[in-house]
Write an enzyme that holds these catalytic residues in place. Structure first.
Site, mmCIF file in Angstrom:
data_model
loop_
_atom_site.group_PDB
_atom_site.id
_atom_site.type_symbol
_atom_site.label_atom_id
_atom_site.label_comp_id
_atom_site.label_asym_id
_atom_site.label_seq_id
_atom_site.Cartn_x
_atom_site.Cartn_y
_atom_site.Cartn_z
ATOM 1 N N ASP A 32 83.243 83.700 93.271
ATOM 2 C CA ASP A 32 83.004 82.359 93.816
ATOM 3 C C ASP A 32 83.679 82.249 95.194
ATOM 4 O O ASP A 32 84.831 82.644 95.365
ATOM 5 C CB ASP A 32 83.551 81.279 92.878
ATOM 6 N N ILE A 33 82.954 81.705 96.133
ATOM 7 C CA ILE A 33 83.460 81.638 97.507
ATOM 8 C C ILE A 33 84.629 80.649 97.652
ATOM 9 O O ILE A 33 85.454 80.788 98.558
ATOM 10 C CB ILE A 33 82.287 81.301 98.468
ATOM 11 N N ASN A 90 77.576 73.839 84.865
ATOM 12 C CA ASN A 90 77.221 72.478 85.235
ATOM 13 C C ASN A 90 75.710 72.340 85.208
ATOM 14 O O ASN A 90 74.991 73.226 85.686
ATOM 15 C CB ASN A 90 77.746 72.164 86.646
ATOM 16 N N VAL A 99 74.234 74.261 92.932
ATOM 17 C CA VAL A 99 73.248 75.329 93.173
ATOM 18 C C VAL A 99 72.283 75.357 91.992
ATOM 19 O O VAL A 99 72.706 75.529 90.843
ATOM 20 C CB VAL A 99 73.923 76.704 93.354
ATOM 21 N N HIS A 103 73.839 79.325 86.395
ATOM 22 C CA HIS A 103 74.992 80.212 86.503
ATOM 23 C C HIS A 103 76.103 79.676 85.623
ATOM 24 O O HIS A 103 76.187 78.469 85.382
ATOM 25 C CB HIS A 103 75.488 80.310 87.953
ATOM 26 N N HIS A 105 80.357 79.716 85.263
ATOM 27 C CA HIS A 105 81.638 80.012 85.892
ATOM 28 C C HIS A 105 82.507 80.711 84.842
ATOM 29 O O HIS A 105 82.597 80.231 83.707
ATOM 30 C CB HIS A 105 82.344 78.719 86.321
HETATM 31 P P1 AMP Z 1 78.046 74.508 90.685
HETATM 32 O O1 AMP Z 1 78.707 73.393 91.412
HETATM 33 O O2 AMP Z 1 78.355 74.584 89.238
HETATM 34 O O3 AMP Z 1 76.568 74.538 90.983
HETATM 35 O O4 AMP Z 1 78.685 75.833 91.267
HETATM 36 C C1 AMP Z 1 78.301 76.414 92.453
HETATM 37 C C2 AMP Z 1 79.409 77.326 92.863
HETATM 38 O O5 AMP Z 1 78.907 78.226 93.821
HETATM 39 C C3 AMP Z 1 80.611 76.619 93.515
HETATM 40 O O6 AMP Z 1 81.792 76.898 92.757
HETATM 41 C C4 AMP Z 1 80.667 77.217 94.913
HETATM 42 O O7 AMP Z 1 81.980 77.434 95.340
HETATM 43 C C5 AMP Z 1 79.907 78.516 94.745
HETATM 44 N N1 AMP Z 1 79.246 79.034 95.939
HETATM 45 C C6 AMP Z 1 78.476 78.346 96.817
HETATM 46 N N2 AMP Z 1 77.996 79.178 97.756
HETATM 47 C C7 AMP Z 1 78.454 80.419 97.460
HETATM 48 C C8 AMP Z 1 78.304 81.703 98.048
HETATM 49 N N3 AMP Z 1 77.578 81.891 99.161
HETATM 50 N N4 AMP Z 1 78.927 82.754 97.472
HETATM 51 C C9 AMP Z 1 79.672 82.580 96.351
HETATM 52 N N5 AMP Z 1 79.844 81.395 95.740
HETATM 53 C C10 AMP Z 1 79.249 80.332 96.283
#
Ligand code: AMP
Length: 115
Positions: A32-33, A90, A99, A103, A105
């Site tokens: 995760d970024i 989520n 996103v 996915h 976490h």
């Molecule tokens: P969610 O809010 O459950 O949809 O989680 C999306 C997750 O994706 C968040 O924890 C972000 O920090 C992570 N995220 C967004 N863009 C990227 C990326 N380019 N590379 C890795 N993680 C990302």
């Protein structure tokens, strides 16, 4: 409707770089970024599913089992299997899903706050 321009679709296609922690033909795990714990992986099926409901409703049972089985494999690889880890996903606006590619976490590597 699944939008194949979401950021995880682009990562799966190799159009955007990510730190890959695990990959096979059906699943990819990336760092995760914005990590919320010492270990924070995102595990995604490569198939096009918007969220957990789309995945469990529309993926093959074998694909669903393969995906959830991969979590322990990935936790072992990340060195958090024995110490414990949290799995969360989520779905939708109230859960703040940002996103729209399913996915989960995987968080661990330290004592996580209870919630
Ligand atoms: P969610 O809010 O459950 O949809 O989680 C999306 C997750 O994706 C968040 O924890 C972000 O920090 C992570 N995220 C967004 N863009 C990227 C990326 N380019 N590379 C890795 N993680 C990302």
């Amino acid at each position: 409707m699944y939008d194949n321009n979401n950021i995880f679709a682009k990562i799966i296609r190799g159009e955007i770089k990510a730190t890959t922690l695990y990959e096979d033909d059906k699943v990819i795990a990336i760092q995760d970024i914005f990590p919320k714990a010492k270990v924070h992986a995102l595990v995604l099926p490569k198939g096009e599913y918007i969220d957990i409901d789309d995945f469990t409703s529309n993926a093959d049972p074998q694909e669903i089992k393969f995906f959830f089985d991969s979590l322990s494999k990935i936790a072992k690889q990340l060195g958090i299997f024995e110490s414990g880890y949290r799995v969360l996903t989520n779905k939708g606006n109230d859960a703040t899903q940002t996103v729209k590619h399913f996915h989960v976490h995987v968080l661990g590597g330290e004592l996580l706050r209870a919630f």
